[in-house]
Write an enzyme that holds these catalytic residues in place. Structure first.
Site, PDB file in Angstrom:
ATOM      1  N   VAL A  59       0.731  -1.335   0.159  1.00 28.97           N
ATOM      2  CA  VAL A  59      -0.104   0.080   0.061  1.00 28.97           C
ATOM      3  C   VAL A  59       0.884   1.160   0.039  1.00 28.97           C
ATOM      4  O   VAL A  59       0.451   2.373  -0.097  1.00 28.97           O
ATOM      5  CB  VAL A  59      -1.238  -0.019   1.218  1.00 28.97           C
ATOM      6  CG1 VAL A  59      -2.001  -1.090   1.243  1.00 28.97           C
ATOM      7  CG2 VAL A  59      -0.322   0.034   2.488  1.00 28.97           C
ATOM      8  N   ASN A  85      -6.686  -2.858   5.925  1.00 28.63           N
ATOM      9  CA  ASN A  85      -6.085  -3.585   7.180  1.00 28.63           C
ATOM     10  C   ASN A  85      -4.610  -3.222   7.405  1.00 28.63           C
ATOM     11  O   ASN A  85      -4.389  -3.240   8.484  1.00 28.63           O
ATOM     12  CB  ASN A  85      -6.452  -5.047   7.376  1.00 28.63           C
ATOM     13  CG  ASN A  85      -5.774  -5.923   8.303  1.00 28.63           C
ATOM     14  OD1 ASN A  85      -6.153  -5.570   9.374  1.00 28.63           O
ATOM     15  ND2 ASN A  85      -4.596  -6.532   7.984  1.00 28.63           N
ATOM     16  N   TYR A 150       1.555   6.555  15.385  1.00 27.71           N
ATOM     17  CA  TYR A 150       0.467   5.532  15.016  1.00 27.71           C
ATOM     18  C   TYR A 150      -0.737   6.014  15.376  1.00 27.71           C
ATOM     19  O   TYR A 150      -1.816   5.799  14.718  1.00 27.71           O
ATOM     20  CB  TYR A 150       0.625   4.272  15.926  1.00 27.71           C
ATOM     21  CG  TYR A 150      -0.221   3.018  15.746  1.00 27.71           C
ATOM     22  CD1 TYR A 150      -0.181   2.263  14.527  1.00 27.71           C
ATOM     23  CD2 TYR A 150      -0.896   2.842  16.730  1.00 27.71           C
ATOM     24  CE1 TYR A 150      -0.847   1.150  14.497  1.00 27.71           C
ATOM     25  CE2 TYR A 150      -1.857   1.793  16.602  1.00 27.71           C
ATOM     26  CZ  TYR A 150      -1.915   0.840  15.476  1.00 27.71           C
ATOM     27  OH  TYR A 150      -2.638  -0.201  15.493  1.00 27.71           O
ATOM     28  N   LYS A 154      -4.060   6.601  13.174  1.00 25.29           N
ATOM     29  CA  LYS A 154      -5.333   5.752  13.195  1.00 25.29           C
ATOM     30  C   LYS A 154      -6.538   6.767  13.499  1.00 25.29           C
ATOM     31  O   LYS A 154      -7.792   6.674  13.032  1.00 25.29           O
ATOM     32  CB  LYS A 154      -5.300   4.772  14.450  1.00 25.29           C
ATOM     33  CG  LYS A 154      -4.374   3.633  14.230  1.00 25.29           C
ATOM     34  CD  LYS A 154      -4.866   2.976  12.758  1.00 25.29           C
ATOM     35  CE  LYS A 154      -3.990   1.507  12.759  1.00 25.29           C
ATOM     36  NZ  LYS A 154      -4.400   0.792  11.453  1.00 25.29           N
TER      37      LYS A 154
HETATM   38  P1  NDP Z   1       0.280  -7.623  11.978  1.00 25.69           P
HETATM   39  O1  NDP Z   1       1.632  -6.890  12.376  1.00 25.69           O
HETATM   40  O2  NDP Z   1      -0.011  -8.945  12.502  1.00 25.69           O
HETATM   41  O3  NDP Z   1       0.177  -7.705  10.561  1.00 25.69           O
HETATM   42  C1  NDP Z   1       0.226  -6.470   9.832  1.00 25.69           C
HETATM   43  C2  NDP Z   1      -0.212  -6.722   8.500  1.00 25.69           C
HETATM   44  O4  NDP Z   1      -0.089  -5.610   7.423  1.00 25.69           O
HETATM   45  C3  NDP Z   1       0.601  -7.765   7.687  1.00 25.69           C
HETATM   46  O5  NDP Z   1      -0.155  -8.667   7.161  1.00 25.69           O
HETATM   47  C4  NDP Z   1       1.672  -7.071   6.688  1.00 25.69           C
HETATM   48  O6  NDP Z   1       1.905  -7.686   5.523  1.00 25.69           O
HETATM   49  C5  NDP Z   1       0.483  -5.836   6.268  1.00 25.69           C
HETATM   50  N1  NDP Z   1       1.410  -4.977   5.970  1.00 25.69           N
HETATM   51  C6  NDP Z   1       2.351  -4.154   6.442  1.00 25.69           C
HETATM   52  N2  NDP Z   1       2.877  -3.091   5.598  1.00 25.69           N
HETATM   53  C7  NDP Z   1       2.081  -3.364   4.355  1.00 25.69           C
HETATM   54  C8  NDP Z   1       2.476  -2.598   3.210  1.00 25.69           C
HETATM   55  N3  NDP Z   1       2.972  -1.604   3.123  1.00 25.69           N
HETATM   56  N4  NDP Z   1       1.414  -3.089   2.428  1.00 25.69           N
HETATM   57  C9  NDP Z   1       0.534  -3.801   2.401  1.00 25.69           C
HETATM   58  N5  NDP Z   1       0.363  -4.450   3.719  1.00 25.69           N
HETATM   59  C10 NDP Z   1       1.265  -4.176   4.644  1.00 25.69           C
HETATM   60  O7  NDP Z   1      -0.489  -6.609  12.683  1.00 25.69           O
HETATM   61  P2  NDP Z   1      -2.030  -7.130  13.259  1.00 25.69           P
HETATM   62  O8  NDP Z   1      -2.832  -8.046  12.513  1.00 25.69           O
HETATM   63  O9  NDP Z   1      -2.100  -6.991  14.712  1.00 25.69           O
HETATM   64  O10 NDP Z   1      -2.829  -5.369  12.543  1.00 25.69           O
HETATM   65  C11 NDP Z   1      -3.735  -5.459  11.472  1.00 25.69           C
HETATM   66  C12 NDP Z   1      -4.330  -4.200  11.681  1.00 25.69           C
HETATM   67  O11 NDP Z   1      -5.096  -3.886  12.826  1.00 25.69           O
HETATM   68  C13 NDP Z   1      -3.325  -2.995  11.631  1.00 25.69           C
HETATM   69  O12 NDP Z   1      -3.726  -1.918  10.920  1.00 25.69           O
HETATM   70  C14 NDP Z   1      -3.160  -2.637  13.076  1.00 25.69           C
HETATM   71  O13 NDP Z   1      -2.607  -1.291  12.964  1.00 25.69           O
HETATM   72  C15 NDP Z   1      -4.443  -2.696  13.444  1.00 25.69           C
HETATM   73  N6  NDP Z   1      -4.794  -3.003  14.951  1.00 25.69           N
HETATM   74  C16 NDP Z   1      -4.075  -3.926  15.749  1.00 25.69           C
HETATM   75  C17 NDP Z   1      -4.132  -4.007  16.867  1.00 25.69           C
HETATM   76  C18 NDP Z   1      -3.732  -5.169  17.736  1.00 25.69           C
HETATM   77  O14 NDP Z   1      -3.868  -5.295  18.862  1.00 25.69           O
HETATM   78  N7  NDP Z   1      -2.956  -6.342  17.021  1.00 25.69           N
HETATM   79  C19 NDP Z   1      -4.844  -3.421  17.642  1.00 25.69           C
HETATM   80  C20 NDP Z   1      -5.462  -1.951  16.961  1.00 25.69           C
HETATM   81  C21 NDP Z   1      -5.448  -1.965  15.668  1.00 25.69           C
HETATM   82  P3  NDP Z   1       3.188  -8.612   5.553  1.00 25.69           P
HETATM   83  O15 NDP Z   1       2.890  -9.797   6.049  1.00 25.69           O
HETATM   84  O16 NDP Z   1       3.261  -8.740   3.899  1.00 25.69           O
HETATM   85  O17 NDP Z   1       4.095  -7.786   5.988  1.00 25.69           O
END
Ligand code: NDP
Length: 242
Positions: A59, A85, A150, A154
């Site tokens: 992204v 996401n 962050y 958000k």
């Molecule tokens: P993870 O770190 O487990 O996963 C992050 C995801 O984002 C991965 O699939 C990663 O892909 C993808 N990603 C990162 N950079 C890019 C990019 N430049 N382009 C496309 N994809 C990208 O995070 P979570 O599953 O915990 O978080 C998912 C979402 O939820 C995020 O937006 C996070 O801010 C939000 N969130 C999470 C919370 C939590 O407690 N876990 C709380 C609140 C919000 P790849 O595997 O290819 O690196």
């Protein structure tokens, strides 16, 4: 069958969202480098009787976004449901945030969602139907020490959601945010047991969230049943923010 694109769908919350949407939609599982993990999610959806494909989408790259959407449009008509996401953290207290770390977080979490949404609505507007779900965070609502970049990204998504919702409601497109609390994923695995147990004490429902808790909320907002809901931010956080 509707087509859904989940950015960052190869692991964590995105993976759970892809699996949940896979029960009713064709899912394009977005990944940046971890193709194998995305293929594994596709395999799980197909095994359960659904349809899915893995698609590379970074992204932060306009070219990668354009390529992904062009491929989806050729093979699957277009994206009906976009789940923004993808997200990263680069935590530090304000005096120590490096400009690069500020920019990386804003570019991925906020600007990335702007670019994918802008691209996705071309098809949605033509079709007079669309769902955009942004994954924000309760940190975007209440802030958090060490997360100014962050939290800004958000909180920005919450404002963008409301504007997009107002602009596109007449075209049958809704835009909503889900704001997760603390959810067990790679992102939060870095937390010490001490922090996790102190977090538990702040959560009225007494547990850290599961990725499925978020996926169910997203699937609802992406459904036909949520057609009268737009511009909203739904906290899914065990009651942390009320
Ligand atoms: P993870 O770190 O487990 O996963 C992050 C995801 O984002 C991965 O699939 C990663 O892909 C993808 N990603 C990162 N950079 C890019 C990019 N430049 N382009 C496309 N994809 C990208 O995070 P979570 O599953 O915990 O978080 C998912 C979402 O939820 C995020 O937006 C996070 O801010 C939000 N969130 C999470 C919370 C939590 O407690 N876990 C709380 C609140 C919000 P790849 O595997 O290819 O690196």
């Amino acid at each position: 069958m509707k087509t859904a694109l989940v950015t960052g769908g190869s692991r964590g919350i995105g993976r759970a969202i892809a699996l949940e949407l896979g029960k009713s939609c064709y899912v394009a599982v977005g990944y940046t480098s971890s193709k194998d993990s995305a293929e594994e999610v596709v395999g799980e959806i197909v095994k359960s009787g659904g349809e899915a494909t893995a698609i590379q989408i970074d992204v932060t790259s306009s070219e990668s976004i354009e390529n992904a959407f062009t491929t989806i449009e050729k093979e699957l008509n277009g994206v009906d449901i976009l789940v923004n996401n993808a997200g990263i953290t680069k935590d530090n207290i304000l005096p120590r945030i490096k400009e690069d770390d500020w920019n990386d977080v804003i570019n991925t979490n906020l600007t990335g969602s702007f670019k994918t949404s802008q691209r996705a609505i071309k098809h949605m507007m033509k079709n007079k139907w669309g769902r955009i779900v942004f994954i924000s965070s309760i940190v975007g609502i209440v802030g958090n020490q060490g997360q100014a970049n962050y939290a800004a990204s958000k909180a920005g998504l919450i404002g963008m959601t409301k504007s997009v919702a107002r602009e596109l409601s007449s075209r049958g497109i809704t835009a909503n945010c889900v704001a997760p609390g603390y959810v067990e994923t790679d992102m939060t695995n870095k937390l010490t047991d001490e922090i996790k147990s102190s977090l538990n004490e702040q959560i009225p429902l007494g547990r850290i969230g599961n990725v499925k808790d978020i996926a169910y909320a997203v699937a609802f907002l992406a459904s036909d049943e949520a057609s009268y809901i737009t511009g909203q931010t739904l906290s899914v956080d065990g009651g942390m923010v009320m």
